[in-house]
Design a protein around this motif. Structure first.
Motif, PDB file in Angstrom:
ATOM      1  N   GLN A 102     114.111   2.220  13.000  1.00 61.31           N
ATOM      2  CA  GLN A 102     115.324   2.379  12.180  1.00 61.31           C
ATOM      3  C   GLN A 102     115.413   1.274  11.123  1.00 61.31           C
ATOM      4  OE1 GLN A 102     118.193   2.562  15.365  1.00 61.31           O
ATOM      5  NE2 GLN A 102     118.067   4.807  15.517  1.00 61.31           N
ATOM      6  N   ALA A 103     115.038   0.059  11.519  1.00 63.23           N
ATOM      7  CA  ALA A 103     115.072  -1.048  10.560  1.00 63.23           C
ATOM      8  C   ALA A 103     114.065  -0.817   9.435  1.00 63.23           C
ATOM      9  CB  ALA A 103     114.792  -2.371  11.269  1.00 63.23           C
ATOM     10  N   LEU A 104     112.901  -0.292   9.780  1.00 60.45           N
ATOM     11  CA  LEU A 104     111.891   0.012   8.756  1.00 60.45           C
ATOM     12  C   LEU A 104     112.416   1.068   7.793  1.00 60.45           C
ATOM     13  CD1 LEU A 104     108.518   0.248  10.718  1.00 60.45           C
ATOM     14  CD2 LEU A 104     109.025  -1.293   8.793  1.00 60.45           C
ATOM     15  N   GLU A 105     113.025   2.113   8.357  1.00 61.93           N
ATOM     16  CA  GLU A 105     113.518   3.199   7.512  1.00 61.93           C
ATOM     17  C   GLU A 105     114.585   2.695   6.554  1.00 61.93           C
ATOM     18  OE1 GLU A 105     114.596   6.258  10.304  1.00 61.93           O
ATOM     19  OE2 GLU A 105     112.548   7.080  10.291  1.00 61.93           O
ATOM     20  N   SER A 106     115.472   1.820   7.067  1.00 61.98           N
ATOM     21  CA  SER A 106     116.540   1.410   6.154  1.00 61.98           C
ATOM     22  C   SER A 106     116.005   0.429   5.115  1.00 61.98           C
ATOM     23  CB  SER A 106     117.774   0.902   6.907  1.00 61.98           C
ATOM     24  OG  SER A 106     117.528  -0.371   7.387  1.00 61.98           O
ATOM     25  N   ALA A 107     114.966  -0.372   5.462  1.00 56.40           N
ATOM     26  CA  ALA A 107     114.409  -1.297   4.465  1.00 56.40           C
ATOM     27  C   ALA A 107     113.573  -0.555   3.423  1.00 56.40           C
ATOM     28  CB  ALA A 107     113.572  -2.367   5.157  1.00 56.40           C
ATOM     29  N   ALA A 108     112.823   0.461   3.857  1.00 51.10           N
ATOM     30  CA  ALA A 108     111.887   1.123   2.941  1.00 51.10           C
ATOM     31  C   ALA A 108     112.547   2.238   2.132  1.00 51.10           C
ATOM     32  CB  ALA A 108     110.706   1.688   3.729  1.00 51.10           C
ATOM     33  N   GLY A 109     113.664   2.747   2.627  1.00 53.75           N
ATOM     34  CA  GLY A 109     114.343   3.811   1.898  1.00 53.75           C
ATOM     35  C   GLY A 109     113.809   5.181   2.242  1.00 53.75           C
ATOM     36  N   SER A 110     114.510   6.199   1.760  1.00 51.48           N
ATOM     37  CA  SER A 110     114.249   7.559   2.226  1.00 51.48           C
ATOM     38  C   SER A 110     113.011   8.196   1.601  1.00 51.48           C
ATOM     39  CB  SER A 110     115.470   8.422   1.943  1.00 51.48           C
ATOM     40  OG  SER A 110     115.724   8.377   0.546  1.00 51.48           O
ATOM     41  N   ARG A 111     112.428   7.538   0.606  1.00 53.96           N
ATOM     42  CA  ARG A 111     111.244   8.158  -0.005  1.00 53.96           C
ATOM     43  C   ARG A 111     109.959   7.866   0.769  1.00 53.96           C
ATOM     44  NH1 ARG A 111     112.108  10.277  -5.067  1.00 53.96           N
ATOM     45  NH2 ARG A 111     114.137   9.782  -5.969  1.00 53.96           N
ATOM     46  N   VAL A 112     110.035   6.946   1.708  1.00 56.57           N
ATOM     47  CA  VAL A 112     108.850   6.670   2.527  1.00 56.57           C
ATOM     48  C   VAL A 112     108.876   7.580   3.749  1.00 56.57           C
ATOM     49  CG1 VAL A 112     107.672   4.982   3.988  1.00 56.57           C
ATOM     50  CG2 VAL A 112     108.603   4.289   1.770  1.00 56.57           C
ATOM     51  N   ARG A 113     107.784   8.274   3.960  1.00 55.93           N
ATOM     52  CA  ARG A 113     107.669   9.132   5.138  1.00 55.93           C
ATOM     53  C   ARG A 113     106.772   8.435   6.150  1.00 55.93           C
ATOM     54  NH1 ARG A 113     104.443  14.339   5.328  1.00 55.93           N
ATOM     55  NH2 ARG A 113     104.715  14.794   7.529  1.00 55.93           N
ATOM     56  N   TRP A 114     107.334   8.125   7.318  1.00 53.18           N
ATOM     57  CA  TRP A 114     106.599   7.391   8.351  1.00 53.18           C
ATOM     58  C   TRP A 114     105.856   8.383   9.248  1.00 53.18           C
ATOM     59  CZ3 TRP A 114     106.164   2.268   7.885  1.00 53.18           C
ATOM     60  CH2 TRP A 114     107.093   1.625   7.063  1.00 53.18           C
ATOM     61  N   VAL A 115     104.544   8.218   9.345  1.00 51.63           N
ATOM     62  CA  VAL A 115     103.714   9.166  10.088  1.00 51.63           C
ATOM     63  C   VAL A 115     102.876   8.384  11.107  1.00 51.63           C
ATOM     64  CG1 VAL A 115     101.891  10.902   9.856  1.00 51.63           C
ATOM     65  CG2 VAL A 115     103.569  10.613   8.021  1.00 51.63           C
ATOM     66  N   SER A 116     102.736   8.917  12.293  1.00 56.14           N
ATOM     67  CA  SER A 116     101.932   8.224  13.319  1.00 56.14           C
ATOM     68  C   SER A 116     100.509   7.966  12.815  1.00 56.14           C
ATOM     69  CB  SER A 116     101.863   9.071  14.590  1.00 56.14           C
ATOM     70  OG  SER A 116     100.855   8.535  15.432  1.00 56.14           O
ATOM     71  N   ASP A 117     100.020   6.780  13.080  1.00 53.64           N
ATOM     72  CA  ASP A 117      98.658   6.428  12.615  1.00 53.64           C
ATOM     73  C   ASP A 117      97.561   6.928  13.566  1.00 53.64           C
ATOM     74  OD1 ASP A 117      98.630   4.756  14.812  1.00 53.64           O
ATOM     75  OD2 ASP A 117      98.635   2.896  13.667  1.00 53.64           O
ATOM     76  N   GLN A 118      97.933   7.700  14.578  1.00 54.70           N
ATOM     77  CA  GLN A 118      96.967   8.292  15.526  1.00 54.70           C
ATOM     78  C   GLN A 118      96.149   7.246  16.269  1.00 54.70           C
ATOM     79  OE1 GLN A 118      94.659  11.139  13.118  1.00 54.70           O
ATOM     80  NE2 GLN A 118      96.453  11.244  11.790  1.00 54.70           N
ATOM     81  N   GLY A 119      96.674   6.047  16.387  1.00 56.08           N
ATOM     82  CA  GLY A 119      95.941   5.004  17.119  1.00 56.08           C
ATOM     83  C   GLY A 119      94.623   4.632  16.461  1.00 56.08           C
ATOM     84  N   VAL A 120      94.593   4.692  15.141  1.00 52.14           N
ATOM     85  CA  VAL A 120      93.308   4.520  14.446  1.00 52.14           C
ATOM     86  C   VAL A 120      92.670   3.163  14.707  1.00 52.14           C
ATOM     87  CG1 VAL A 120      94.515   3.905  12.300  1.00 52.14           C
ATOM     88  CG2 VAL A 120      92.118   4.579  12.219  1.00 52.14           C
ATOM     89  N   VAL A 121      93.450   2.101  14.725  1.00 50.65           N
ATOM     90  CA  VAL A 121      92.829   0.775  14.881  1.00 50.65           C
ATOM     91  C   VAL A 121      92.287   0.611  16.302  1.00 50.65           C
ATOM     92  CG1 VAL A 121      93.112  -1.707  14.560  1.00 50.65           C
ATOM     93  CG2 VAL A 121      94.395  -0.129  13.115  1.00 50.65           C
ATOM     94  N   GLU A 122      93.026   1.146  17.280  1.00 55.06           N
ATOM     95  CA  GLU A 122      92.528   1.100  18.658  1.00 55.06           C
ATOM     96  C   GLU A 122      91.185   1.825  18.761  1.00 55.06           C
ATOM     97  OE1 GLU A 122      95.647   1.564  17.792  1.00 55.06           O
ATOM     98  OE2 GLU A 122      96.925   0.322  19.091  1.00 55.06           O
ATOM     99  N   LYS A 123      91.054   2.934  18.038  1.00 60.18           N
ATOM    100  CA  LYS A 123      89.787   3.677  18.081  1.00 60.18           C
ATOM    101  C   LYS A 123      88.671   2.851  17.448  1.00 60.18           C
ATOM    102  CE  LYS A 123      91.963   8.188  18.180  1.00 60.18           C
ATOM    103  NZ  LYS A 123      92.626   9.136  17.263  1.00 60.18           N
TER     104      LYS A 123
END
Ligand SMILES: [Mn+2]
Length: 353
Positions: A102-123
């Motif tokens: 929620q803090a990220l969403e309010s700082a970045a604003g509504s034009r940023v769409r947050w999408v799961s990174d699919q654990g890419v770095v762990e892979k």
């Protein structure tokens, strides 16, 4: 970082916000306890606070550092604000809390769409490079020496906590930065608790003692378990020990590039089930090891991750019988082009003290 950028490109992310500290360390070398790393196709920025101003200057490679006075989430989020269009930004859905999101969403604003990174770095982290393999061999050799130095202190009348303290002393004395998890020393009936904490209980004659210990060396973890018997082991204990030992050998010989993680688990389980002990093997066979003591891939029944050369895994079948005690044998294993190589080296036979 290059491999992460290739993923950004393929998955059409405009940026990825890395929040899990081991992932940040992996990507840019920063080992502090507060940080966010924003990676886009052209640049990477580490957001941290003033406690880490000097440390970050020494550690960070491939990213610029921003020291934030008013919160990292706010600074990272605001840097993503955009006045037009939409931005697709990856984040780690398994590490970010609802409040942080929620803090990220309010700082970045509504034009940023947050999408799961699919654990890419762990892979990416699952397959080690040559310098990681070299460090992990040293971390595994260290914990093998630690156990050797500890064995003489394992005798009746010594408490589980005292044995754990000896192990942790030897880790640091041997150059490790500390234990990679809370050291397990569990004796007698308590050894049937697969994840027991050491207590003031004193070791007694004719008891099993499970010793599960790991060291961190230059950031990388080892994890090794041995089970000893104080006195001469009765036939039933020997029989159980042999079964666990055979299960471990079967799992190790199933390891090769192209095998599935679940195949390794099933190889161990088949041996114990065949001897009637399957229901006492109550956890999975192992896990990936690296900057974290448990990381990708998991070696469990339903895991279909394909094994690849230069993965480092634990192989740790065990049996746990209420009242009698537990037996677990765990090694760290490097997946090689031809199969598997043990990198922990302590003897695997039943040690009677
Ligand atoms: Mn383990």
């Amino acid at each position: 970082m290059n491999r992460l950028r290739a993923f950004l490109h393929e998955s059409q992310f405009e940026a990825i916000l890395v929040s899990h500290l081991p992932n940040i360390r992996y990507l840019c070398g920063f080992s502090g306890s507060a940080g966010l790393l924003l990676v886009d196709p052209a640049a990477a920025t580490l957001f941290t606070d003033s406690r880490y101003a000097l440390q970050s200057r020494q550690e960070v490679e491939g990213a610029r550092t921003r020291i934030c006075a008013r919160g990292l989430i706010r600074a990272a989020g605001e840097s993503l604000r955009t006045s037009r269009g939409r931005r697709r930004v990856g984040f780690s859905s398994s590490c970010v809390t609802v409040a942080q999101r929620q803090a990220l969403e309010s700082a970045a604003g509504s034009r940023v769409r947050w999408v799961s990174d699919q654990g890419v770095v762990e892979k990416l982290r699952a397959v080690k490079d040559a310098s990681e393999v070299a460090t992990m061999r040293q971390a595994a050799a260290l914990i093998s020496r630690v156990l050797e130095a500890t064995i003489p202190s394992i005798r009746p009348g010594v408490s589980e906590l005292e044995v754990a303290a000896k192990i942790e002393f030897e880790i640091k004395h041997g150059g490790g930065s500390g234990p990679s998890f809370e050291t397990i020393v569990a004796s007698g009936a308590r050894s049937a608790w697969a994840h027991a904490r050491p207590t003031a209980k004193r070791l007694g004659k004719n008891e099993l003692v499970v010793l599960d210990q790991g060291a961190i060396l230059r950031g990388y973890c080892s994890d090794m378990t041995r089970t000893v018997f104080i006195g001469r082991a009765p036939r039933k204990i020997r029989h159980l020990y042999e079964a666990v030992s055979e299960a471990q050998a079967a799992a190790k010989s199933a390891i090769r590039p192209g095998a599935r993680a679940g195949d390794i688990d099933r190889a161990a389980r088949r041996v114990l089930t065949g001897k009637g002990f399957g229901r006492y093997f109550t956890h999975s066979t192992g896990h990936g090891l690296g900057l974290e003591v448990h990381e990708s891939p998991r070696i469990g029944r339903r895991e279909d991750t394909e094994l690849r050369p230069d993965m480092v895994l634990t192989v740790e079948p065990g049996v746990y019988l209420e009242g009698l005690g537990g037996i677990r044998i765990e090694d760290d294993v490097l997946v090689t082009t031809g199969g598997a190589e043990d990198i922990t080296t302590s003897p695997r036979n039943l040690i009677e003290l």
